[in-house]
Design a protein around this motif. Structure first.
Motif, PDB file in Angstrom:
ATOM      1  N   MET A   1       8.766 -23.861  -1.727  1.00  0.00           N
ATOM      2  CA  MET A   1       8.683 -22.591   0.103  1.00  0.00           C
ATOM      3  C   MET A   1       8.744 -24.045   1.276  1.00  0.00           C
ATOM      4  N   THR A   2       9.594 -23.335   1.742  1.00  0.00           N
ATOM      5  CA  THR A   2       9.731 -23.584   2.929  1.00  0.00           C
ATOM      6  C   THR A   2       8.510 -23.338   3.795  1.00  0.00           C
ATOM      7  N   ASP A   3       8.511 -24.148   4.913  1.00  0.00           N
ATOM      8  CA  ASP A   3       7.052 -24.226   5.712  1.00  0.00           C
ATOM      9  C   ASP A   3       7.158 -22.719   6.928  1.00  0.00           C
ATOM     10  N   PHE A   4       5.944 -21.881   6.708  1.00  0.00           N
ATOM     11  CA  PHE A   4       6.005 -21.216   7.891  1.00  0.00           C
ATOM     12  C   PHE A   4       5.399 -22.177   8.953  1.00  0.00           C
ATOM     13  N   PRO A   5       5.157 -20.941  10.286  1.00  0.00           N
ATOM     14  CA  PRO A   5       4.912 -21.497  11.692  1.00  0.00           C
ATOM     15  C   PRO A   5       3.225 -21.606  11.270  1.00  0.00           C
ATOM     16  N   GLU A   6       2.477 -22.169  11.849  1.00  0.00           N
ATOM     17  CA  GLU A   6       1.265 -22.997  12.374  1.00  0.00           C
ATOM     18  C   GLU A   6       0.379 -21.570  12.578  1.00  0.00           C
ATOM     19  N   GLY A   7      -0.213 -20.943  12.210  1.00  0.00           N
ATOM     20  CA  GLY A   7      -1.082 -19.956  13.192  1.00  0.00           C
ATOM     21  C   GLY A   7      -0.454 -18.344  11.817  1.00  0.00           C
ATOM     22  N   PHE A   8       0.740 -18.809  11.527  1.00  0.00           N
ATOM     23  CA  PHE A   8       0.906 -17.521  10.368  1.00  0.00           C
ATOM     24  C   PHE A   8      -0.004 -17.547   9.412  1.00  0.00           C
ATOM     25  N   ARG A   9      -0.719 -16.014   9.158  1.00  0.00           N
ATOM     26  CA  ARG A   9      -1.404 -15.244   9.182  1.00  0.00           C
ATOM     27  C   ARG A   9      -1.070 -15.070   7.093  1.00  0.00           C
ATOM     28  N   TRP A  10      -1.720 -14.634   6.577  1.00  0.00           N
ATOM     29  CA  TRP A  10      -1.718 -15.036   5.456  1.00  0.00           C
ATOM     30  C   TRP A  10      -3.548 -13.907   4.586  1.00  0.00           C
ATOM     31  N   GLY A  11      -2.168 -13.239   4.100  1.00  0.00           N
ATOM     32  CA  GLY A  11      -3.265 -11.830   3.656  1.00  0.00           C
ATOM     33  C   GLY A  11      -3.385 -10.813   2.433  1.00  0.00           C
ATOM     34  N   VAL A  12      -3.904  -9.695   2.181  1.00  0.00           N
ATOM     35  CA  VAL A  12      -3.554  -9.289   1.183  1.00  0.00           C
ATOM     36  C   VAL A  12      -4.340  -7.980   1.297  1.00  0.00           C
ATOM     37  N   ALA A  13      -3.837  -7.201   0.272  1.00  0.00           N
ATOM     38  CA  ALA A  13      -3.721  -5.643   1.347  1.00  0.00           C
ATOM     39  C   ALA A  13      -4.732  -4.669   0.180  1.00  0.00           C
ATOM     40  N   THR A  14      -5.448  -3.466   0.857  1.00  0.00           N
ATOM     41  CA  THR A  14      -5.751  -2.950  -0.491  1.00  0.00           C
ATOM     42  C   THR A  14      -5.972  -0.914   0.824  1.00  0.00           C
ATOM     43  N   SER A  15      -6.758  -0.475  -0.295  1.00  0.00           N
ATOM     44  CA  SER A  15      -6.905   1.321   0.977  1.00  0.00           C
ATOM     45  C   SER A  15      -8.114   1.408   0.190  1.00  0.00           C
ATOM     46  N   SER A  16      -8.469   2.240   1.047  1.00  0.00           N
ATOM     47  CA  SER A  16     -10.271   3.115   0.990  1.00  0.00           C
ATOM     48  C   SER A  16     -10.078   3.940  -0.539  1.00  0.00           C
ATOM     49  N   TYR A  17      -8.971   4.728  -0.981  1.00  0.00           N
ATOM     50  CA  TYR A  17      -9.163   5.806  -1.680  1.00  0.00           C
ATOM     51  C   TYR A  17      -8.690   4.941  -3.467  1.00  0.00           C
ATOM     52  N   GLN A  18      -8.040   4.356  -3.016  1.00  0.00           N
ATOM     53  CA  GLN A  18      -7.255   3.464  -4.086  1.00  0.00           C
ATOM     54  C   GLN A  18      -8.507   2.380  -5.028  1.00  0.00           C
ATOM     55  N   ILE A  19      -9.346   2.134  -4.071  1.00  0.00           N
ATOM     56  CA  ILE A  19     -10.382   1.049  -5.000  1.00  0.00           C
ATOM     57  C   ILE A  19     -11.673   1.950  -4.825  1.00  0.00           C
ATOM     58  N   GLU A  20     -12.194   2.531  -3.602  1.00  0.00           N
ATOM     59  CA  GLU A  20     -13.358   2.173  -3.492  1.00  0.00           C
ATOM     60  C   GLU A  20     -13.889   3.090  -5.003  1.00  0.00           C
ATOM     61  N   GLY A  21     -13.380   4.159  -5.240  1.00  0.00           N
ATOM     62  CA  GLY A  21     -14.540   4.869  -6.196  1.00  0.00           C
ATOM     63  C   GLY A  21     -15.682   5.287  -5.518  1.00  0.00           C
ATOM     64  N   ALA A  22     -16.754   5.799  -5.925  1.00  0.00           N
ATOM     65  CA  ALA A  22     -18.005   5.764  -5.310  1.00  0.00           C
ATOM     66  C   ALA A  22     -17.780   7.142  -3.963  1.00  0.00           C
ATOM     67  N   VAL A  23     -16.930   8.253  -5.317  1.00  0.00           N
ATOM     68  CA  VAL A  23     -16.541  10.223  -4.301  1.00  0.00           C
ATOM     69  C   VAL A  23     -17.752  10.683  -3.464  1.00  0.00           C
ATOM     70  N   ASP A  24     -18.968  10.385  -4.001  1.00  0.00           N
ATOM     71  CA  ASP A  24     -19.910  11.234  -3.700  1.00  0.00           C
ATOM     72  C   ASP A  24     -21.626  10.374  -2.723  1.00  0.00           C
ATOM     73  N   ALA A  25     -20.933   8.830  -3.105  1.00  0.00           N
ATOM     74  CA  ALA A  25     -21.608   7.757  -2.861  1.00  0.00           C
ATOM     75  C   ALA A  25     -22.476   8.303  -0.762  1.00  0.00           C
ATOM     76  N   ASP A  26     -23.325   8.585  -0.813  1.00  0.00           N
ATOM     77  CA  ASP A  26     -24.129   8.064   0.384  1.00  0.00           C
ATOM     78  C   ASP A  26     -23.288   9.423   1.271  1.00  0.00           C
ATOM     79  N   GLY A  27     -23.020  10.532   0.867  1.00  0.00           N
ATOM     80  CA  GLY A  27     -22.523  11.239   1.835  1.00  0.00           C
ATOM     81  C   GLY A  27     -21.574  11.623   1.898  1.00  0.00           C
TER      82      GLY A  27
END
Ligand code: PNW
Length: 458
Positions: A1-27
């Motif tokens: 893999m070629t290098d990416f510049p310094e400070g390039f951000r590496w992440g992963v993503a999700t979203s609330s409804y897709q992972i959280e469950g607990a649809v009745d929790a805490d009001g």
């Protein structure tokens, strides 16, 4: 893999409804996805987000996994109905507390929260008053955004207003494949506009309170390629590009409505939802734009399904997007075309010279699991798309980071739990998390890139 510049951000993503469950929790109040999941036939297998990955109860364990992965950024969304159970009025402190703990856990591991305010889980109470068809929902969104900024503004500085307004409006109110499941012409185009107005108003208000924060929006983007060079197919691809991209990007980045809008939606809408001054609101300067890229769109000319514009939906614009090229596909049936990511990024920069810095906020794939979770196709998919992203940077695109969709297997909307996008496998019986081979590969990649930038920085 070629290098990416310094400070390039590496992440992963999700979203609330897709992972959280607990649809009745805490009001938490119900969202349009809870209601949609109860409609027979709306979601494959009758799946719902009621339990999902139970992330709401397993958040510290999940953040520990993010720590192992070594990413420096995590993109997630806040569920509006956890914060304001009926969409407005009474604030549910327990909902806010959950996101506070999440942000604290992330920061404790050196991971920056990239917070999305809206990833499709509109409070059902607001849908019952018209949802995104009505301008009032945009005003309610601003109030919600300010509540979250007030509560988390000391921990979060990257704020995304909306994830993929195209999907919320056109897939939700036009195609009807997503919540709230409407099939409308004017209503879905009004929704698209009101989402943009909500974005602009929220950015203006949030920025005035915290000028030090950064604001952006996330758009699903891909080139619309005509299947032949015939004038009819070329014109069809242009209509598709208007529907998917330019009705959003022209107001956001060029302070104008596309010149072919009226013609494409003639008889479907008179655009009476546009008010004087809206373009100025929508086109707030942004600190970044997030691009979600999965595959190219291949478009052919086709007859309208409904001959009467007055009853037509917004997706019925004389196009056929089912004619795919003869290239390998993922288990979603999506063609694998990394060059489409380069084209998307370079094309945006060409069309909008003042485009803000860019993040790839989602990119990923589904393949059938094999024993041992050796998902080498996913490794190849991500590495080819990273190379395509690098090509766009070489061509002058100011790309600042990349997020894999997704961290965990999760609720894939109308497809239910069957498609698995995760670097981490989730057993939906036991809720046990198991990192796939791609997790280890991404961990090593990120470690290599971060050590390198670390070294450069010292
Ligand atoms: C994204 N559609 O977009 C979403 O942001 C994620 O929530 C989702 O899990 C991911 O892609 C993978 O699909 C989508 O038209 C865009 O059905 C379009 C559609 C679905 C999801």
């Amino acid at each position: 893999m070629t290098d990416f510049p310094e400070g390039f951000r590496w992440g992963v993503a999700t979203s609330s409804y897709q992972i959280e469950g607990a649809v009745d929790a805490d009001g938490r109040g119900p969202s349009i996805w809870d209601a949609f999941g109860a409609v027979p036939g709306a979601v494959a297998g009758g799946d719902t987000g009621a339990v999902a990955c139970d992330h709401y109860h397993r958040m510290p364990e999940d953040v520990a996994l993010l720590g192992e992965l070594g990413v420096d950024a995590y993109r997630f969304s806040v569920a509006w109905p956890r914060v304001l159970p009926t969409g407005e009025g009474r604030v549910e402190q327990r909902g806010l507390d959950f996101y506070r703990r999440l942000c604290e856990e992330l920061l404790g591991r050196g991971i920056e929260p990239f917070l999305t305010l809206y990833h499709w889980d509109l409070p059902q109470a607001l849908e019952e008053r018209g949802g995104w068809r009505v301008r009032d929902t945009a005003l309610r969104f601003v109030d919600y955004a300010l509540v979250v900024q007030e509560a988390l503004g000391d921990l979060v500085s990257k704020w995304t207003t909306f994830n993929e307004p195209y999907v919320s409006s056109i897939v939700g109110y036009g195609e009807g494949r997503h919540a709230p499941g409407a099939r409308e012409g004017h209503g879905s185009l009004a929704a698209a506009h009101h989402l943009l107005v909500a974005h602009g108003l929220a950015v203006r208000e949030m920025r005035s309170r915290r000028p030090d924060h950064q604001f952006g929006i996330v758009l699903n983007q891909s080139p619309s390629v005509p299947v032949t060079s015939s004038p009819a197919d070329v014109a069809a691809a242009r209509r598709h590009d208007l529907l998917l991209r330019r009705q959003f990007t022209d107001p956001l980045f060029a302070t104008r409505y596309p010149e072919d809008y009226a013609e494409t939606f003639a008889g479907v809408t008179d655009a009476s939802f546009r008010l004087e001054g809206d373009l100025g609101v929508i086109s707030q300067p942004l600190d970044y734009v997030g691009i979600n890229y999965y595959y190219r769109q291949h478009v052919a000319d086709a007859p309208h399904r409904d001959p009467d514009p007055a009853t037509r939906t917004s997706i019925d614009i004389g196009i056929d997007t089912s004619r795919l090229p003869d290239v390998p596909r993922t288990a979603m049936g999506w063609p694998v075309e990394p060059e489409g990511l380069t084209e998307t990024l370079v094309g945006l920069k060409e069309r909008y010279p003042d485009l803000p810095p860019v993040y790839v906020t989602e990119n990923g794939c589904v393949y059938p699991d094999r024993p041992g979770f050796d998902d080498h196709e996913r490794v190849e998919f991500v590495s080819r798309h990273l190379a395509a992203a690098r090509d766009a940077m070489e061509a002058g695109v100011d790309l600042r980071g990349y997020f894999v969709w997704s961290f965990l297997d999760n609720f894939e909307w109308a497809h239910g739990y069957k498609p698995r996008f995760g670097l981490v496998h989730v057993d939906y019986e036991t809720l046990v998390r198991t990192p796939r081979a791609s997790f280890h590969w991404y961990r090593d990649l990120v470690a290599g890139q971060r050590t390198r930038s670390g070294r450069v920085a010292r």
